[in-house]
Design a protein around this motif. Structure first.
Motif, short mmCIF file in Angstrom:
data_model
loop_
_atom_site.label_atom_id
_atom_site.label_comp_id
_atom_site.label_asym_id
_atom_site.label_seq_id
_atom_site.Cartn_x
_atom_site.Cartn_y
_atom_site.Cartn_z
N PRO A 34 0.82 -1.21 0.00
CA PRO A 34 0.00 0.00 0.00
C PRO A 34 0.85 1.26 0.00
O PRO A 34 1.87 1.34 0.68
N GLN A 35 0.41 2.24 -0.77
CA GLN A 35 1.14 3.50 -0.89
C GLN A 35 0.38 4.62 -0.20
O GLN A 35 -0.72 4.99 -0.63
N PRO A 36 0.93 5.19 0.89
CA PRO A 36 0.26 6.30 1.58
C PRO A 36 0.15 7.53 0.68
O PRO A 36 1.03 7.78 -0.17
N VAL A 62 -4.62 5.28 1.66
CA VAL A 62 -3.59 4.66 0.83
C VAL A 62 -4.17 4.23 -0.51
O VAL A 62 -5.38 4.09 -0.68
N GLN A 63 -3.27 4.01 -1.45
CA GLN A 63 -3.58 3.24 -2.66
C GLN A 63 -3.32 1.78 -2.31
O GLN A 63 -2.24 1.42 -1.86
N HIS A 64 -4.33 0.94 -2.50
CA HIS A 64 -4.23 -0.45 -2.10
C HIS A 64 -3.67 -1.34 -3.21
O HIS A 64 -3.82 -1.05 -4.40
N SER A 73 -4.04 -6.06 -0.20
CA SER A 73 -4.40 -5.22 0.94
C SER A 73 -5.85 -4.78 0.90
O SER A 73 -6.47 -4.55 1.95
#
Length: 335
Positions: free
Chosen positions: A50-52, A60-62, A66
């Motif tokens: 995941p990208q905050p 986040v981008q899942h 996730s």
């Protein structure tokens, strides 16, 4: 006309109903329930964790993995549903948003994953718009002069609707603000045997500055603006007109977006149409409260609850909010 007093002493004392937490709870005129909350989720296909999002702390981008945990938690908390947004790699974008109708494209693939995970417990919803998938970042197909071609875009929406329905979406969120989009999608669904798939029309969607952080969330490549198809923030009656038109075209639910700056529209629409009315507490609304709270300028938890309660009080039957899980946890704990 009575003054509500006897001599110098008031007879009518509204404060009697505010004296204790138990009394305030008992007489509350607007209530929140997890089932009234919808959680927007971003799924990206070129990441391994995941990208905050810098502009939306806590969001986040899942990944495909996730997002399973996220929707499982949403189901366990009793949320009303999840709204899925696909974030394709830049290399997958083109002028027609081809990836939006690829059965294996990020949004359709994510929808299958989520529907298999929680399709019996949550309403699985999908964003039906081209902006995440086009290299120019607009919500439709461009004409030769660079304008958005309304009717050519409707053909793309019809194809998108069928792919999303095949992937397992139970509610299609038409957010592109093209004229006739509800009628076009409803006809496509019905003609292909998807008459049980519902349509959520983003009817009164305004060309708002409050969408800023969302651009980061979906990796937007927008050139220019969307003022030729999204509503002018100065116009109130036009928003109501759009909602009425969408209901006439077959919308099952209508949306006002953003929420807090357009509570008058929420109230107008709720008083007029016979279908459920939802509102989207957008990324900028989320980011403002988070930023002010991070500086210690406001009480974060109270501001979150107050903002969502105000949207419900104005007439929204459900609210899309990035705080859906946090608020549902609090409501469950307070029950």
């Amino acid at each position: 006309m009575t003054t509500g007093s006897f001599g110098s002493f008031p007879v009518v004392r509204p404060r009697r109903l505010r004296g204790t937490p138990a009394m305030r709870r008992l007489v509350a005129q607007t209530r929140l329930d997890p089932a009234q909350l919808v959680l927007p989720l971003f799924v990206r296909d070129d990441i391994v964790e995941p990208q905050p999002l810098q502009s939306m702390p806590g969001v986040v981008q899942h990944t495909f993995d996730s997002v399973k945990a996220a929707v499982t938690e949403a189901a366990e908390l009793g949320l009303g549903g999840v709204m899925l947004f696909g974030v394709p790699a830049d290399s997958a974008k083109d002028g027609f948003g081809t990836a939006a109708t690829d059965p294996d494209g990020v949004l359709n693939a994510a929808t299958r994953v989520v529907a298999a995970e929680v399709g019996d417990a949550l309403v699985v919803q999908t964003d039906l718009c081209l902006d995440e998938f086009t290299d120019h970042g607009h919500c439709g197909v461009l004409a030769a002069d660079g304008s958005v071609d309304n009717d050519a875009t409707l053909e793309r929406y019809r194809d998108m609707a069928l792919e999303q329905a095949r992937a397992g979406s139970q509610l299609l969120g038409l957010s592109g603000m093209m004229d006739g989009q509800v009628a076009a999608v409803r006809a496509a669904l019905d003609s292909d045997g998807f008459d049980d798939v519902a349509v959520l029309a983003y009817s009164a969607k305004y060309a708002s500055a409050f969408y800023g952080p969302f651009r980061e969330a979906v990796g937007s490549t927008l050139r220019g603006d969307r003022k030729t198809y999204q509503l002018d923030p100065a116009n109130r009656r036009e928003g109501l007109r759009e909602a009425v038109l969408d209901v006439e075209e077959g919308a099952d639910i209508v949306m006002v977006k953003p929420a807090l700056s357009y509570l008058d529209l929420v109230a107008d629409v709720a008083a007029t149409v016979p279908v459920p009315v939802w509102a989207y507490q957008v990324s900028g609304e989320y980011a403002m409260i988070e930023a002010a709270a991070a500086h210690g300028w406001i009480d974060r938890e109270r501001a979150i609850l107050e903002s969502i309660t105000s949207i419900r009080r104005a007439g929204a039957d459900a609210v899309l909010t990035y705080w859906a899980v946090e608020v549902a946890r609090g409501l469950k704990g307070a029950a």
